[in-house]
Design a protein around this motif. Structure first.
Motif, PDB file in Angstrom:
ATOM      1  N   PRO A 106       0.860  -1.187   0.000  1.00 42.47           N
ATOM      2  CA  PRO A 106       0.000   0.000   0.000  1.00 42.47           C
ATOM      3  C   PRO A 106       0.896   1.237   0.000  1.00 42.47           C
ATOM      4  CG  PRO A 106      -0.728  -1.592   1.639  1.00 42.47           C
ATOM      5  CD  PRO A 106       0.612  -2.054   1.154  1.00 42.47           C
ATOM      6  N   ILE A 107       0.441   2.319  -0.585  1.00 42.66           N
ATOM      7  CA  ILE A 107       1.290   3.502  -0.731  1.00 42.66           C
ATOM      8  C   ILE A 107       1.789   4.011   0.619  1.00 42.66           C
ATOM      9  CG2 ILE A 107      -0.660   5.115  -0.827  1.00 42.66           C
ATOM     10  CD1 ILE A 107       2.780   5.398  -2.643  1.00 42.66           C
ATOM     11  N   ASP A 108       0.988   3.923   1.673  1.00 41.17           N
ATOM     12  CA  ASP A 108       1.441   4.395   2.980  1.00 41.17           C
ATOM     13  C   ASP A 108       2.625   3.586   3.506  1.00 41.17           C
ATOM     14  OD1 ASP A 108      -0.433   6.400   2.972  1.00 41.17           O
ATOM     15  OD2 ASP A 108      -1.889   5.278   4.177  1.00 41.17           O
ATOM     16  N   VAL A 109       2.649   2.296   3.220  1.00 40.49           N
ATOM     17  CA  VAL A 109       3.769   1.446   3.634  1.00 40.49           C
ATOM     18  C   VAL A 109       5.026   1.844   2.864  1.00 40.49           C
ATOM     19  CG1 VAL A 109       4.656  -0.928   3.645  1.00 40.49           C
ATOM     20  CG2 VAL A 109       2.305  -0.460   4.362  1.00 40.49           C
ATOM     21  N   ALA A 110       4.891   2.029   1.557  1.00 38.35           N
ATOM     22  CA  ALA A 110       6.034   2.438   0.739  1.00 38.35           C
ATOM     23  C   ALA A 110       6.549   3.805   1.175  1.00 38.35           C
ATOM     24  CB  ALA A 110       5.656   2.446  -0.732  1.00 38.35           C
ATOM     25  N   LYS A 111       5.633   4.730   1.434  1.00 40.58           N
ATOM     26  CA  LYS A 111       6.041   6.072   1.869  1.00 40.58           C
ATOM     27  C   LYS A 111       6.799   6.026   3.187  1.00 40.58           C
ATOM     28  CE  LYS A 111       2.712   9.124   1.977  1.00 40.58           C
ATOM     29  NZ  LYS A 111       1.431   9.845   1.847  1.00 40.58           N
ATOM     30  N   SER A 112       6.390   5.155   4.089  1.00 44.60           N
ATOM     31  CA  SER A 112       7.053   5.088   5.400  1.00 44.60           C
ATOM     32  C   SER A 112       8.479   4.550   5.297  1.00 44.60           C
ATOM     33  CB  SER A 112       6.236   4.235   6.371  1.00 44.60           C
ATOM     34  OG  SER A 112       6.286   2.872   5.994  1.00 44.60           O
ATOM     35  N   ALA A 113       8.806   3.840   4.219  1.00 44.52           N
ATOM     36  CA  ALA A 113      10.147   3.288   4.039  1.00 44.52           C
ATOM     37  C   ALA A 113      10.989   4.131   3.077  1.00 44.52           C
ATOM     38  CB  ALA A 113      10.050   1.859   3.522  1.00 44.52           C
ATOM     39  N   ARG A 114      10.491   5.287   2.720  1.00 40.85           N
ATOM     40  CA  ARG A 114      11.149   6.139   1.722  1.00 40.85           C
ATOM     41  C   ARG A 114      12.070   7.141   2.398  1.00 40.85           C
ATOM     42  NH1 ARG A 114       8.521  10.469  -2.351  1.00 40.85           N
ATOM     43  NH2 ARG A 114       7.982  11.438  -0.402  1.00 40.85           N
ATOM     44  N   SER A 115      13.263   7.287   1.852  1.00 41.70           N
ATOM     45  CA  SER A 115      14.167   8.329   2.342  1.00 41.70           C
ATOM     46  C   SER A 115      13.623   9.674   1.867  1.00 41.70           C
ATOM     47  CB  SER A 115      15.581   8.106   1.815  1.00 41.70           C
ATOM     48  OG  SER A 115      15.618   8.326   0.423  1.00 41.70           O
ATOM     49  N   GLU A 116      13.856  10.695   2.626  1.00 46.68           N
ATOM     50  CA  GLU A 116      13.325  12.016   2.271  1.00 46.68           C
ATOM     51  C   GLU A 116      14.354  12.881   1.554  1.00 46.68           C
ATOM     52  OE1 GLU A 116      10.198  12.960   2.466  1.00 46.68           O
ATOM     53  OE2 GLU A 116       9.675  11.015   3.306  1.00 46.68           O
ATOM     54  N   THR A 117      15.494  12.303   1.227  1.00 42.18           N
ATOM     55  CA  THR A 117      16.532  13.078   0.550  1.00 42.18           C
ATOM     56  C   THR A 117      16.885  12.421  -0.770  1.00 42.18           C
ATOM     57  OG1 THR A 117      18.253  11.823   1.682  1.00 42.18           O
ATOM     58  CG2 THR A 117      17.537  13.876   2.733  1.00 42.18           C
ATOM     59  N   PRO A 128       8.994  -3.431   7.769  1.00 40.27           N
ATOM     60  CA  PRO A 128       8.673  -4.482   8.753  1.00 40.27           C
ATOM     61  C   PRO A 128       7.700  -5.504   8.152  1.00 40.27           C
ATOM     62  CG  PRO A 128       8.395  -2.278   9.696  1.00 40.27           C
ATOM     63  CD  PRO A 128       8.632  -2.102   8.228  1.00 40.27           C
ATOM     64  N   ASP A 129       7.920  -6.757   8.464  1.00 36.26           N
ATOM     65  CA  ASP A 129       7.056  -7.844   7.986  1.00 36.26           C
ATOM     66  C   ASP A 129       6.916  -7.838   6.464  1.00 36.26           C
ATOM     67  OD1 ASP A 129       6.558  -8.652  10.665  1.00 36.26           O
ATOM     68  OD2 ASP A 129       5.045  -7.077  10.829  1.00 36.26           O
ATOM     69  N   ARG A 130       7.984  -7.550   5.783  1.00 31.64           N
ATOM     70  CA  ARG A 130       7.968  -7.460   4.320  1.00 31.64           C
ATOM     71  C   ARG A 130       7.362  -8.701   3.668  1.00 31.64           C
ATOM     72  NH1 ARG A 130      12.783  -7.239  -0.133  1.00 31.64           N
ATOM     73  NH2 ARG A 130      12.973  -9.434   0.354  1.00 31.64           N
ATOM     74  N   GLU A 131       7.590  -9.864   4.230  1.00 33.83           N
ATOM     75  CA  GLU A 131       7.078 -11.104   3.640  1.00 33.83           C
ATOM     76  C   GLU A 131       5.549 -11.143   3.609  1.00 33.83           C
ATOM     77  OE1 GLU A 131       8.563 -13.695   1.948  1.00 33.83           O
ATOM     78  OE2 GLU A 131      10.201 -12.234   1.980  1.00 33.83           O
ATOM     79  N   ASN A 132       4.885 -10.393   4.487  1.00 25.68           N
ATOM     80  CA  ASN A 132       3.422 -10.340   4.478  1.00 25.68           C
ATOM     81  C   ASN A 132       2.877  -9.692   3.208  1.00 25.68           C
ATOM     82  OD1 ASN A 132       3.296 -11.554   6.986  1.00 25.68           O
ATOM     83  ND2 ASN A 132       3.175  -9.608   8.081  1.00 25.68           N
ATOM     84  N   TYR A 133       3.725  -8.987   2.484  1.00 30.05           N
ATOM     85  CA  TYR A 133       3.304  -8.294   1.266  1.00 30.05           C
ATOM     86  C   TYR A 133       3.624  -9.086   0.002  1.00 30.05           C
ATOM     87  CZ  TYR A 133       2.850  -4.493   4.566  1.00 30.05           C
ATOM     88  OH  TYR A 133       2.488  -3.729   5.647  1.00 30.05           O
ATOM     89  N   ARG A 134       4.306 -10.214   0.158  1.00 29.03           N
ATOM     90  CA  ARG A 134       4.690 -11.030  -1.007  1.00 29.03           C
ATOM     91  C   ARG A 134       3.428 -11.556  -1.705  1.00 29.03           C
ATOM     92  NH1 ARG A 134       9.325 -13.768  -2.605  1.00 29.03           N
ATOM     93  NH2 ARG A 134      10.341 -13.227  -0.641  1.00 29.03           N
ATOM     94  N   GLU A 135       3.241 -11.146  -2.960  1.00 33.57           N
ATOM     95  CA  GLU A 135       2.092 -11.545  -3.786  1.00 33.57           C
ATOM     96  C   GLU A 135       0.766 -11.471  -3.038  1.00 33.57           C
ATOM     97  OE1 GLU A 135       2.487 -14.781  -6.519  1.00 33.57           O
ATOM     98  OE2 GLU A 135       4.673 -14.597  -6.539  1.00 33.57           O
ATOM     99  N   ASN A 136       0.627 -10.466  -2.201  1.00 32.77           N
ATOM    100  CA  ASN A 136      -0.588 -10.305  -1.397  1.00 32.77           C
ATOM    101  C   ASN A 136      -1.616  -9.481  -2.183  1.00 32.77           C
ATOM    102  OD1 ASN A 136      -2.544  -9.977   0.534  1.00 32.77           O
ATOM    103  ND2 ASN A 136      -1.112  -9.493   2.176  1.00 32.77           N
ATOM    104  N   TRP A 137      -2.178 -10.096  -3.208  1.00 33.27           N
ATOM    105  CA  TRP A 137      -3.172  -9.426  -4.063  1.00 33.27           C
ATOM    106  C   TRP A 137      -4.459  -9.156  -3.298  1.00 33.27           C
ATOM    107  CZ3 TRP A 137      -0.086  -7.876  -7.523  1.00 33.27           C
ATOM    108  CH2 TRP A 137       0.949  -8.674  -7.971  1.00 33.27           C
ATOM    109  N   GLU A 138      -4.633  -9.844  -2.172  1.00 41.59           N
ATOM    110  CA  GLU A 138      -5.822  -9.638  -1.341  1.00 41.59           C
ATOM    111  C   GLU A 138      -5.901  -8.190  -0.839  1.00 41.59           C
ATOM    112  OE1 GLU A 138      -9.421 -10.544  -0.088  1.00 41.59           O
ATOM    113  OE2 GLU A 138      -8.152 -11.917  -1.227  1.00 41.59           O
ATOM    114  N   LEU A 139      -4.751  -7.542  -0.679  1.00 37.99           N
ATOM    115  CA  LEU A 139      -4.740  -6.128  -0.274  1.00 37.99           C
ATOM    116  C   LEU A 139      -5.464  -5.261  -1.304  1.00 37.99           C
ATOM    117  CD1 LEU A 139      -1.054  -5.857   0.991  1.00 37.99           C
ATOM    118  CD2 LEU A 139      -3.123  -5.776   2.398  1.00 37.99           C
TER     119      LEU A 139
END
Length: 150
Positions: A106-117, A128-139
């Motif tokens: 989800p965009i909020d997850v990607a934004k939280s891991a983004r450097s600001e520079t 965190p828990d990156r594996e929970n997002y693996r092919e998680n089309w249910e999201l």
């Protein structure tokens, strides 16, 4: 001297088709947008509810990538990161080609891991828990079910 930039346009297009195919196979209607649409590459839809989700696809060709990607445009609902795993680019040791890996953020997850520079780079290994997002089309499916109808 700096590294030459590799032309990966074909691989990037392939990653977009791969994501679209996985959505369709999972029963989520989706289509690829016209090229150069700012912010997203695929639109997933729920025709019964009249809802849609914008999906930006980011890919890395090499198996030895740092598993990060620049994310400048945030006008999307999801970022799907595709590791194409087509061998190595930088290492001297040969890495065999492997099956692609896909992560649905989800965009909020990607934004939280983004450097600001600088490159606004998302380092997926730090999610965190990156594996929970693996092919998680249910999201995506849940987003389409819960999004307000127009």
């Amino acid at each position: 001297m700096g590294r030459n930039r590799q032309d990966t346009r074909l691989e990037a297009e392939g990653a977009e088709f791969l994501v679209c195919a996985h959505l369709l196979i999972d029963g989520i209607p989706a289509y690829k947008t016209y090229t150069q649409m700012p912010g997203y590459d695929i639109v997933a839809v729920n025709p019964e509810r009249g809802t849609s989700a914008k999906i930006q696809v980011k890919s890395r060709r090499a198996s030895d990538s740092d598993q990060g990607f620049p994310l400048k445009n945030l006008d999307t609902d999801f970022v799907v990161f595709v590791l194409l795993n087509r061998g190595n680019r930088f290492g001297k040791r040969e890495i065999a080609k492997q099956s692609p890996e896909m992560f649905v953020f989800p965009i909020d997850v990607a934004k939280s891991a983004r450097s600001e520079t600088g490159w606004n780079k998302v380092m997926t290994r730090k999610i965190p828990d990156r594996e929970n997002y693996r092919e998680n089309w249910e999201l995506v499916r849940s987003f389409l079910e819960e999004a307000p109808s127009p």
